[in-house]
Design a protein around this motif. Sequence first.
Motif, short mmCIF file in Angstrom:
data_model
loop_
_atom_site.label_atom_id
_atom_site.label_comp_id
_atom_site.label_asym_id
_atom_site.label_seq_id
_atom_site.Cartn_x
_atom_site.Cartn_y
_atom_site.Cartn_z
N ASP A 1 0.93 -1.22 0.14
CA ASP A 1 -0.09 -0.21 0.05
C ASP A 1 0.90 1.14 -0.17
O ASP A 1 0.45 2.25 0.17
CB ASP A 1 -0.94 0.02 1.24
N GLY A 2 2.05 1.21 -0.22
CA GLY A 2 2.95 2.46 -0.43
C GLY A 2 3.91 2.28 0.95
O GLY A 2 3.60 1.57 1.81
N PRO A 3 4.94 2.95 0.92
CA PRO A 3 5.52 3.19 2.17
C PRO A 3 4.87 3.41 3.39
O PRO A 3 4.11 4.27 3.51
CB PRO A 3 6.77 4.09 1.86
N SER A 4 5.65 3.52 4.53
CA SER A 4 4.73 3.82 5.86
C SER A 4 4.89 5.22 6.10
O SER A 4 5.85 5.96 5.59
CB SER A 4 5.41 2.99 7.01
N LYS A 5 4.26 5.83 7.11
CA LYS A 5 4.40 7.25 7.41
C LYS A 5 5.85 7.43 8.12
O LYS A 5 6.33 8.56 8.00
CB LYS A 5 3.28 7.84 8.08
N PHE A 6 6.19 6.71 8.94
CA PHE A 6 7.62 6.66 9.61
C PHE A 6 8.82 6.76 8.53
O PHE A 6 9.75 7.48 8.78
CB PHE A 6 7.63 5.67 10.72
#
Length: 570
Positions: A165-170
Motif C-alpha cells: 500500500d506504499g511506504p509507511s509514514k515513519f
Amino acid sequence: MAKGDDTVTKKRNKAKRKKLNRENSSNVSARVASIIAAKKRRLSGKRRMCQGMCFSLPTLDDPFNERHGRMDINVKDKKKKVNTREFVKGKNASLNKETLNRKNGEADHLKRKNEKLVNLRGEMKNSIIFSNNLGQKIALDTENRKVQLNGNDLNHQEQACDYSDGPSKFFILCLNAIEKALRHDGTYNDEEKPLLVNPWGLEFLKFCSIGKDILETSGSSCTIEQIAWIVSIAADAIARKEKEGLSFSSPFLLFLVPSQEKAAKVRMVCKPLKDLGVHTVSLHAGASLDHQIRGLKSCEPEFLVSTPERLMELISLKAIDITGVSFLVVDGLDSLYQDGSLGSLKSIRQSISGNPHTVAFNNLFNHACVPALQNLFVGSINRLSLSDSICSQSACIFQTIEVCTSEQKKLSKVVQVLRGAYDDQLCSHRLKLLFIVENNKKAASLVKILKSNGYSVSTESNCEVSNVDTSLDSNCRMKPVVSVINAEHISTADLGVYEIIILPNFVLSIDNYIQILTRMARHTTHGILHSFMTEEDALLAGPLIEILEQCGQAVPETLRTLHLRSSMSE
C-alpha cells in the motif's frame, strides 16, 4: 451595613457588561458561540474532560488518517467560508489588510505544498506498482510475493516489509528529515528531485518488499541518495519490529565502508535520524581505539558504520557484538579488493549468526571479487542496476571461450564441461543448466549425446525438476536436468533462471551473445557462460574480445590467434 460607593459602581458596571454580552451573543448562532467558547477555554488552558479524549478516525477520503481529521485544503467549501465571514464579529475578528494578505499567502503556500505532496505520492505509487526498467514486473501484493525459499531464505521472508500500500509514514518521515538536513547544509541542491521519487530508491523498495539479498551492479560507489533510502528503510524496519515487541541486543544495521571519508559521509546522512530515536556510531582508524571502546560501552547504537579492519579489532577485543545484525550493507568492493580487506569481510560475515538481509555494491567489474560476493550471499539474490551497460548487467558472470579445431573435439569438450559442472561441489540437482543450439537438427544430435551420457533432457525452457524424469549416477546422486532450446527462442525464453548456459555452436551474431550474457543468472552470483567456437566463427572473435576486456575478464590466447588469422585473411 451600608455599601460604599465603590461597591455600588462595581455592581453597576458588572450589570452593564452582562447586558452588553447578551446583546453581542444574540448576533451569532449557538454553533459559532460554542466555537468561540471552546477557543477561549483552549487559550486559557481549560478544556472539558471529553475534549482531551477526542480523536479522528480514518475515512474513505483519508484512509491513512494523515490529515488527522482536518479538511483537505484542495476542497473548497464556499458555504463555510461565507458563514465564517458573516458570523465572526467584534474586535477580535477585525483583521487589517496586511494580516489578510499574510494568511492568504500562507494558505496558498500550504495548498501548493499539499498538491506537490499528492503528485509525489502518486508518482511513487505508480513507480512501485508498474514494471521496472529491465522489463521485470514485480507485483507488491502479498499473495503475489510468494518466493521459492530454501532454508537459508527463511529469515529474509521474516524481514520482508509489506509495502503493497506504499511506504509507511515513519519511512517518509525519515526520508524527509534526511532531505531537509541535506538541503540545509547545501549538500543537496534545491533543483534536484526530492528523495521520495528517486528512481533507484523506488527499485530498491520493490526488492526490499520481496526480502531477497540485493546486488547493486551500477558500477559506482554508494551515493548520498542511495544511503538515505537504505537507512530510512532500516529505520522503518526497526520501528516495525519494535511494534511487534522485539528488541535488539546488537546493532540492527551494519554498514561496511572502505575508508574514513566514506564513514563520515554515511554518518552525515544518518545524523538527522537521531531525533527520531535511531542512533548511529562510526568506527574507523581516524579515532583512537580506547575512545571508541568507551563510546560503545556508553550507548547501544541501532546503526553501525565501520571499516572492516577497525571492526575486526573491536570484535577481537570483544568490545562489540555483531552476531545479531539483521541488515548488512557492503560498499566499495574495489577498494576492499585493492587494500586486501576481502579476508576481513569474510570473517565479519562469519561472525554474524543467521542470514541477515544483505546489500552489496559491486563497483569493480573484476572477476577476482566474485568469490567474495559468493561468500557474502548465501541464498538467491536480486540484481539492481539502472544502467543498461554490458558490464553492469553481466556482473559476476564468468565467460569461457573454447576454440576447437574440429566438431569431434568440440563435442568432447562440451561433455567434459558438463561433467565438470556436475562434479562441482556448488552444484546440485537443483542446478539450472541450458544448452542453446543453432537449429533443430543440431538440437536432436545434442540430445542424443546427452542421453547417452545418462542426463535427463528437456527441450522446453523453464522446466521444473519434478516434471522431468531424473537420472542417478553410480553414487546414487541426482544429476541436474539439462534444458535444450533453439537459438531462435532466445528472446522468449526466461534465461534469468539458468546459472550455466552452454553454446556448443556459437550463436549467429554478437547481439545474440550479448542478449544471453545480460539476461542469464539473474538470481545468483555463480553464473557461467561457456562458448565453443571454430574457424567458421572467426569474424566474431574481434567483438567478443572487446566484450571480455570490457567486462574485465581474461582473453584466451586461442581467441586472439583466431582474430589475428581472420584479420590477415581479410
